[in-house]
Design an enzyme around this catalytic site. Structure first.
Site, PDB file in Angstrom:
ATOM      1  N   TRP A   1     -76.240 -35.260-150.084  1.00 57.26           N
ATOM      2  CA  TRP A   1     -75.555 -36.065-149.069  1.00 57.26           C
ATOM      3  C   TRP A   1     -75.802 -35.397-147.732  1.00 57.26           C
ATOM      4  O   TRP A   1     -76.459 -34.354-147.672  1.00 57.26           O
ATOM      5  CB  TRP A   1     -74.059 -36.150-149.401  1.00 57.26           C
ATOM      6  N   ASP A   2     -75.288 -35.983-146.644  1.00 58.51           N
ATOM      7  CA  ASP A   2     -75.596 -35.318-145.381  1.00 58.51           C
ATOM      8  C   ASP A   2     -74.798 -34.027-145.186  1.00 58.51           C
ATOM      9  O   ASP A   2     -74.998 -33.316-144.219  1.00 58.51           O
ATOM     10  CB  ASP A   2     -75.412 -36.270-144.179  1.00 58.51           C
TER      11      ASP A   2
ATOM     12  N   GLU B   1     -61.837 -41.871-141.013  1.00 62.29           N
ATOM     13  CA  GLU B   1     -62.894 -40.855-140.936  1.00 62.29           C
ATOM     14  C   GLU B   1     -63.253 -40.645-139.479  1.00 62.29           C
ATOM     15  O   GLU B   1     -63.428 -41.626-138.735  1.00 62.29           O
ATOM     16  CB  GLU B   1     -64.184 -41.321-141.643  1.00 62.29           C
TER      17      GLU B   1
ATOM     18  N   ASN C   1     -66.715 -46.711-150.309  1.00 58.11           N
ATOM     19  CA  ASN C   1     -66.881 -46.044-149.025  1.00 58.11           C
ATOM     20  C   ASN C   1     -67.972 -46.732-148.223  1.00 58.11           C
ATOM     21  O   ASN C   1     -69.148 -46.729-148.634  1.00 58.11           O
ATOM     22  CB  ASN C   1     -67.256 -44.575-149.243  1.00 58.11           C
ATOM     23  N   GLU C   2     -67.603 -47.363-147.140  1.00 53.23           N
ATOM     24  CA  GLU C   2     -68.506 -47.843-146.092  1.00 53.23           C
ATOM     25  C   GLU C   2     -69.503 -48.911-146.518  1.00 53.23           C
ATOM     26  O   GLU C   2     -70.468 -49.164-145.818  1.00 53.23           O
ATOM     27  CB  GLU C   2     -69.252 -46.662-145.432  1.00 53.23           C
TER      28      GLU C   2
END
Ligand SMILES: Cc1cc2nc3c(=O)[nH]c(=O)nc-3n(C[C@H](O)[C@H](O)[C@H](O)COP(=O)(O)OP(=O)(O)OC[C@H]3O[C@@H](n4cnc5c(N)ncnc54)[C@H](O)[C@@H]3O)c2cc1C
Length: 1442
Positions: free
Chosen positions: A741-742, A1109, A1016-1017
């Site tokens: 992930w980032d 977030e 998520n998103e």
């Protein structure tokens, strides 16, 4: 009397005396010979038995007699006394012989007023309890043993053994119980006794044989004596019968420790001997086969714990090392019978002598009678009559009474001893110290359980009734016990005292003590489970779990299942296949290593040295990629016995498999898995065989599977699901972040990541419990759905099975016959709607810091007792900790348009303050509970009340949610779908449906769960990236709207569900998911990131309803980075190795760019300049999030033009880190707080003062999250950088409303500067302080008037003036001084040679020093001195960066 007669009488008395002395002497000689004439003949024994009590003596004797084994029996006490111990009539006298007893002063007994600390005794003598007890010999009800539910321990199983030991002379005894060594007799033909018995019989109590099947009624008490001699186990087995001549005995030998070692790293620890003290000297004895503990229910758990076997936490606290086996049940479950004795005085005189040593010694006649003729008053012990009775709490099961009355009569007195024999209260035994001579902490909890009190009260009332209503007892002058002074009071004077419940209650409270009948502290449950973590200590063969070569045979093993905690039977039904005795084999078989379950292949390879380094070091994320690309197979052999095979249902239950696998047992495929989040169950009854079996779990590489799925999908459905990642994680139900992930690297591991085992039962099992608590007015109702799996469901839907449901041990339901429901998935359940009674006051659960800040949890137990036609029993039970609170997501219209979005808990609006949680490591098996606790406690310490379990990770562990309950952290729970389109083909939907249902049922009982969120998103992604791709849009709709939403809403209607985070909440639904943007400030929640704007300026931030977030990155500290890099990598500008840890393209330069907006960058250099850079990155991040959060906290007004504003939630991204890299986290992966985390402590505080600049004006906002109006003193101070005292001060009284944010002060900045004579903004800064009038609430803040790089900072010359201990040994107060204002002061510690440092938390960091001094609290994680802290401390400020 003539002289001759007198002389004859005298001489015959002397003669009698001589005969008696001779007999006693002979008997004493036997006792002494038993104790001293056999020694320790060998150095190594096959068996060592600890404790020559009731159980140990028989076991040791029989072992030595019927096997060829060498056996040593060790006893702490000495021999019996022929006069005191042998004569039954001396039973009361024995109690005064302290040297024959262990004596324990219990903890204060809160439910008993007078006996706050009561003294409890146990025999410390050869024969143990059997040498000092009252000799009452009653086997116990058939139901008791049957209810244990343990193979081999039913009444019928045990009956042959009872018969084997008994020599019962009672005429009504069964013929086959008359040949054993232990004599059991009842006195008969005593007229007064028979009279009383008959009288009570006439009033309806049947006359029974107490050692038979029908035990409700009255009987002359059977006792373990014969021929006027106590039948202790030593007398019966060792002395009189000489049944075990080869047994070696050591007396006055105190066992102090088991000697344990581990033969292999993977193997169970083994007991190889024992350490004991004799004659004040330590000795050891080695054992070949087993040590057998029979030291009694208090000393056995003590010895286990002293030896490192017991609850780890407790052993750690006391300082026992090492801990060989963490068995939480050791010392728990302690029970004894509470009792009270009522003394009645009558108008009669019974012809019965009371034993009294003085009088007996002078009464030679009596001694002669007893010892030579075996008759007379000395031949019976107290408690001549026993009544077994059912109180109104027992379930009318006449053969399983819950009350025992024992009647002892003498002279004109009748004593009635009342005992609750099916008591439910449980206590515990714990170590007080590691010194074996120190008695343990005995916490009895007598009468703690409400039912015990109720049963007791009923029994007391009934005792008075018996006395009053029984004609014979009519002779009593007074119907009140003589020894109850202080209780003689009844509010209602028309009720006679003996009928007054107040009076009964008082007697119970003042006079209850306990019988010395200790059980339960090393309790047994069915089946061998080697993990040692179950809720029992021994298996049904009495082997201690988790340790080889150790058994326990005394009364401590009896779990009082029906009356107390029925868990063990159910827990025993899961036979764990966990352990480190698995093998992991690579595809081409070139690698074969020992493997651990639960675990992962990366951890196994690392443990076995195939991976040479930690996976996070340097380039290992690339170097070790091969591991994930291989296909690994896990194999284990295990043994199955007939107990398992004979069960009607035998399942393999895998609570978590990661991820794609085929499972074989004995080479037969039993099932396949492809979802990490699903609990799999396969019926394996037909494939298992007696003896050795093999389980093989063959994994497929996750990246390979994903590729294959992608292709298959494309071929089958003619369109593709685009990938947002190099691995298209959307095609596998596995932690998305394991593909990178980032914030972290890619390690898509394989393995069995949760418990796996055999689940066996005959009749049924509880699978899940769904709990809903609702409130109407102030009454609470508990709605329960108990999901059951039954081998044979009843055809008529009526389940004739007893459900016992209790809340904190208060019985809510205890009944049979329930309606069985079947849902559309064929699942069976029983539903309950239970009104919580008024007698059980409910304390509410609140989020951290809200209202009175209580997080009360209640233990809900559901126990199901199945019974079949043959009266076989089976239990299943489940316990959940629940809380009572209401929660609502308030989405009500605001003007001109928009909807609020905030939580209301227990009718109070709550500002959500918190963060986002990511999985704590790429390899979930390495995450310890301790680390999770550190992270969540850190969140609480930073005044957070909410945490989001993010959808790119996993549904977290039970431990994490339990901790969130405990700490008051609300959980925003995403479903595990993140930032990608997902398929919605039938197979995919099927596994997702199962996943969602299982996970909601698993965690929904936690009061901390506040909201469910579909993903998520992805809603945002759908709108941005695939608005016109019909397939993807349809898939989205099908998956989240058509499947997940209805499942969640039907499984848990008590909580809000939002389709995605972020979303527009209700508006999204209203618009049928066709909104054009999710980041609409008027609706729902938003995620906000900005990489380029000046982030210390509040005007950058959105005026949204709820920001779930937001964040900005920083680098971790040097100490943390040193775990992954070598010092050569530490340069500024950044080295390639460090730079490549940046995994978000937007941030390639943005950290440096952002720093350079505010600070001068460090000059080029090595580690020191690199360290400067790390420091500046953390300050920049902390300031950005401070500015942003302060804006969100004060932004409570609605903008009447746009509908923006009214922000009620701020949850920054992210709490924790997986590796050493630049990320948004506030806690580094070593657990170390970044500067941001200590800033969060202040910006999330309930009280916050926010100075900010708006249109050249200074505005000060006051945020008060307390639910009361408070007045404050506001101080505004202007400082010059060059001085450490304010140049200008201003005071004002300000008022704040309850739970509010408002501006309390406005002034043009230019006016303030002119008034304070600060001519240049670069010279000055502001400090703001507020306190309430009592100074109990206070806080402060600062405001810069220019960027630090442009400010005229002066080196402040900071010194550490003092370090001293704070509230406890690990808390320190560090005092600093400075000559001028010191901005952004960072405290850290030097690195030791191995790159570690003193670890702990500075409660403030990156702070300012005003007025020349500042004190900071440091909470250390280790024991350390003030001197070491001072010596190791590093202090840094902005002017130190060069
Ligand atoms: C005063 C009294 C009256 C009672 N009356 C009755 C009654 O009438 N009827 C009834 O059924 N029950 C009665 N009981 C209870 C009954 O005697 C016990 O429940 C029973 O004896 C327990 O058996 P056990 O084998 O578990 O332990 P115990 O018989 O207590 O045996 C444990 C033995 O281990 C020894 N030991 C402990 N620690 C160590 C060590 N570290 N090293 C070496 N040795 C050690 C002890 O000295 C003791 O001899 C009474 C108990 C007492 C104390």
């Amino acid at each position: 009397m003539s002289n001759v007669i007198a002389l004859t009488a005298k001489s015959s008395l002397v003669w009698m005396m001589l005969v008696v002395v001779d007999v006693l002497y002979e008997r004493q000689l036997i006792h002494e010979r038993t104790a001293y004439h056999q020694h320790q003949r060998y150095r190594v024994y096959d068996y060592v038995v600890v404790g020559a009590g009731s159980a140990g003596t028989i076991v040791a004797c029989r072992l030595s007699a019927i096997t060829n084994a060498t056996v040593l029996l060790l006893e702490a006490g000495g021999p019996a006394d022929a006069l005191i111990n042998d004569l039954p009539g001396m039973a009361d006298e024995v109690m005064d012989y302290d040297k024959q007893f262990w004596s324990y002063t219990t903890e204060a007994q809160v439910d008993i007023v007078q006996n706050k600390n009561i003294v409890q005794k146990a025999g410390k003598i050869l024969g143990g309890g059997s040498t000092v007890n009252n000799m009452v010999y009653i086997r116990g009800s058939r139901e008791y043993y049957n209810n244990l539910g343990i193979t081999g321990w039913s009444y019928n199983d045990l009956l042959p053994y009872f018969k084997l030991i008994e020599n019962n002379t009672n005429p009504s005894a069964a013929a086959d119980s008359t040949n054993g060594p232990i004599g059991v007799s009842t006195i008969n033909n005593i007229s007064w006794l028979m009279d009383i018995q008959q009288t009570l019989n006439n009033s309806g109590l049947p006359i029974v044989n107490l050692n038979d099947d029908t035990v409700y009624g009255i009987a002359v008490t059977p006792k373990s004596y014969r021929d006027c001699q106590r039948q202790s186990t030593v007398q019966s087995y060792i002395e009189r019968n000489d049944m075990c001549p080869e047994l070696d005995i050591l007396t006055k030998a105190l066992a102090v420790k088991l000697l344990i070692n581990r033969t292999s790293l993977a193997g169970k620890p083994k007991v190889y001997g024992l350490e004991f003290i004799k004659d004040n000297t330590k000795h050891t004895v080695t054992v070949d086969k087993e040590v057998i503990l029979s030291a009694g229910a208090i000393e056995s758990p003590k010895l286990l714990m002293l030896s490192g076997i017991g609850p780890k936490q407790h052993l750690d606290d006391v300082g026992v090392t090492p801990v060989w086996s963490d068995i939480p049940a050791v010392g728990q479950g302690y029970q004894t019978h509470p009792s009270v004795t009522l003394d009645f005085v009558g108008n009669f005189t019974l012809n019965k002598t009371v034993a009294n040593l003085g009088s007996i010694l002078t009464n030679v006649q009596q001694l002669y009678e007893a010892n030579i003729r075996h008759t007379g008053a000395l031949c019976d012990a107290p408690a001549e009559l026993t009544i077994m009775w059912n109180s109104n709490l027992s379930e009318n099961n006449t053969n399983y009474p819950d009350i025992k009355y024992q009647l002892t009569a003498s002279g004109s007195q009748l004593k009635i001893k009342i005992s609750v024999v099916r008591c439910k209260s449980t206590g515990s035994i714990k170590l007080r110290a590691t010194d074996p001579k120190v008695p343990p902490i005995v916490n009895q909890n007598l009468l703690k359980h409400k039912d015990d009190k109720l049963a007791f009260l009923d029994a007391i009332a009934n005792a008075f009734r018996l006395v009053e209503e029984t004609p014979l007892f009519g002779q009593f002058t007074t119907i009140k016990p003589v020894q109850a002074p202080g209780c003689e009071y009844c509010t209602n004077s028309s009720i006679p005292l003996h009928k007054c419940s107040e009076y009964h209650k008082c007697i119970m409270k003042m006079y209850t003590t306990s019988e010395y009948h200790y059980v339960g502290t090393c309790r047994m449950s069915a089946h061998n489970n080697n993990t040692g973590t179950e809720n029992s200590v021994v298996d049904e063969r009495l082997r201690v779990r988790g340790v080889h070569g150790l058994r326990i045979v005394d009364l401590s093993i009896y779990p009082d299942i029906v009356n107390a905690d029925p868990n063990p039977a159910a827990l025993g039904e899961f036979i764990s296949l966990n352990g480190n005795d698995w093998l992991a084999i690579s595809q081409n078989k070139s690698i074969k290593v020992k493997a651990k379950v639960p675990g992962s292949i990366h951890s196994d390879l690392r443990r076995e040295g195939i991976l040479k380094q930690d996976i996070y070091i340097q380039y290992n994320d690339i170097e070790y990629q091969w591991v994930s690309l291989d296909n690994w197979t896990y194999v284990k052999t295990f043994t199955v016995d007939s107990n398992i095979l004979n069960k009607k249902t035998v399942n393999l239950l895998a609570k978590g498999i990661d991820t794609v696998s085929s499972i074989f047992i004995n080479n037969k495929l039993i099932g396949k898995t492809n979802n990490q989040y699903v609990r799999y169950k396969f019926n394996v009854k037909q494939v298992l065989k007696l003896g050795k079996n093999t389980i093989r779990v063959a994994f497929q590489s996750a990246p390979a599977y994903v590729k294959q799925q992608f292709n298959d999908f494309q071929q089958k459905y003619n369109y593709t699901i685009p990938s947002v990642n190099e691995n298209n994680y959307a095609f596998i139900r596995k932690m998305a972040a394991s593909f990178g992930w980032d914030y972290g690297p890619s390690f898509p591991t394989q393995g069995i990541w949760k418990d796996i085992g055999l689940e066996v039962y005959d009749m049924g099992i509880i699978r899940d419990i769904v709990v809903k608590t609702t409130r109407s007015m102030s009454r609470w109702t508990l709605n329960l759905i108990v999901f059951l799996e039954l081998t044979t469901p009843p055809t008529d839907r009526v389940l004739n099975t007893k459900f016992d449901i209790s809340l904190d041990e208060n019985v809510l339901i205890s009944r049979r016959k329930h309606l069985l429901k079947t849902n559309s998935n064929g699942e069976l359940s029983v539903r309950f709607e239970i009104k919580i009674p008024d007698t059980l006051p409910i304390m509410l659960w609140f989020p951290n810091g809200v209202a009175n800040n209580t997080q009360k949890l209640y233990e809900l137990k559901v126990n199901v007792s199945f019974v079949d036609n043959n009266n076989n029993y089976e239990w299943s039970s489940m316990t959940k900790k629940i809380g009572f609170r209401t929660i609502r997501l308030v989405q009500k219209p605001v003007k001109p348009m928009g909807l609020t979005f905030y939580f209301e808990v227990n009718d109070l609006a709550v500002y959500a303050k918190g963060t986002n949680w990511i999985p704590a490591h790429n390899l979930l098996d390495v995450v310890t509970d301790e680390y999770v606790r550190h992270l969540l406690v850190s969140a609480k310490e930073a005044n957070m009340n909410i945490m989001r379990v993010w959808g790119g990770g996993v549904y977290e562990t039970d431990y994490l949610y339990g901790l969130a309950d405990e700490l008051g952290l609300m959980i925003w729970q995403d479903f595990m779908f993140t930032l990608s389109p997902y398929p919605a083909n039938p197979e995919f939907l099927e596994t997702v449906d199962l996943e969602v249902r299982q996970q909601v049922r698993r965690i929904q009982h936690h009061p901390s769960i506040a909201i469910w969120s579909g993903n998520n998103e992805i809603e945002a992604l759908r709108l941005i990236l695939f608005p016109n791709q019909t397939h993807l849009k349809d898939d989205y709709y099908r998956l989240f709207v058509k499947h997940i939403k209805p499942i969640v809403e039907s499984e848990d209607p008590s909580r809000p569900f939002v389709i995605s985070s972020p979303s527009n909440g209700l508006q999204t639904i209203k618009d049928n998911y066709t909104d054009t943007q999710t980041n609409d400030n008027r609706y729902g929640d938003i995620h906000f990131y900005d990489y380029t704007s000046p982030l210390w300026d509040w005007q950058v931030y959105p005026s949204a309803k709820f920001v779930s977030e937001y964040g900005f990155q920083s680098y971790p500290s040097l100490a943390t980075l040193s775990q992954a890099f070598s010092v050569n990598d530490f340069t500024y500008p950044l080295s390639k190795a460090v730079k490549r840890r940046q995994r978000n393209i937007y941030y390639l330069n943005s950290i440096e760019d952002m720093i350079s907006r505010y600070f001068k960058m460090p000059s080029n250099g090595t580690v020191n300049r690199f360290n400067d850079f790390l420091y500046l990155s953390q300050i920049t991040q902390a300031m950005a999030l401070k500015t942003e959060t302060e804006f969100y906290r004060r932004n409570r007004n609605i903008d009447t033009e746009t509908g923006n504003g009214f922000t009620m939630g701020a949850m920054y991204w992210q709490l924790n880190d997986v590796w050493q890299a630049p990320t948004w986290a506030s806690i580094e992966n070593t657990g170390k707080w970044k500067v941001l985390h200590s800033y969060a402590k202040q910006f999330f505080d309930n009280l916050l003062v926010v100075p900010y600049e708006d249109n050249n004006k200074l505005k000060i906002a006051l945020v008060n999250d307390y639910y009361q109006k408070i007045d404050f003193n506001l101080k505004i101070k202007v400082y010059k950088w060059s001085q450490n005292k304010p140049i200008y001060e201003l005071y004002k009284l300000v008022k704040s409303d309850s739970f509010s944010a408002k501006i309390v002060y406005i002034k043009p900045i230019s006016d303030l500067l002119t008034e304070s004579k600060c001519m240049d903004r670069n010279d000055c800064l502001l400090s703001i302080e507020i306190n309430n009038l009592s100074y109990k609430l206070q806080t402060n803040n600062f405001m810069l008037l220019a960027e630090p790089k442009n400010s005229n900072l002066i080196k402040p010359n900071i010194k550490v003036s003092d370090v001293k201990k704070g509230l406890n040994d690990k808390t320190f107060i560090i005092s600093l001084s400075s000559e001028t204002i010191a901005p952004f002061v960072l405290l850290d510690f030097k690195l030791f040679k191995n790159n570690t440092q003193i670890s702990g938390q500075f409660m403030q960091n990156g702070f300012f020093i005003f007025d020349g001094q500042k004190s900071i609290i440091f909470k250390s994680n280790q024991n350390i001195s003030e001197h070491e802290i001072k010596d190791q401390l590093i202090v840094k400020t902005v002017t130190d960066v060069i």
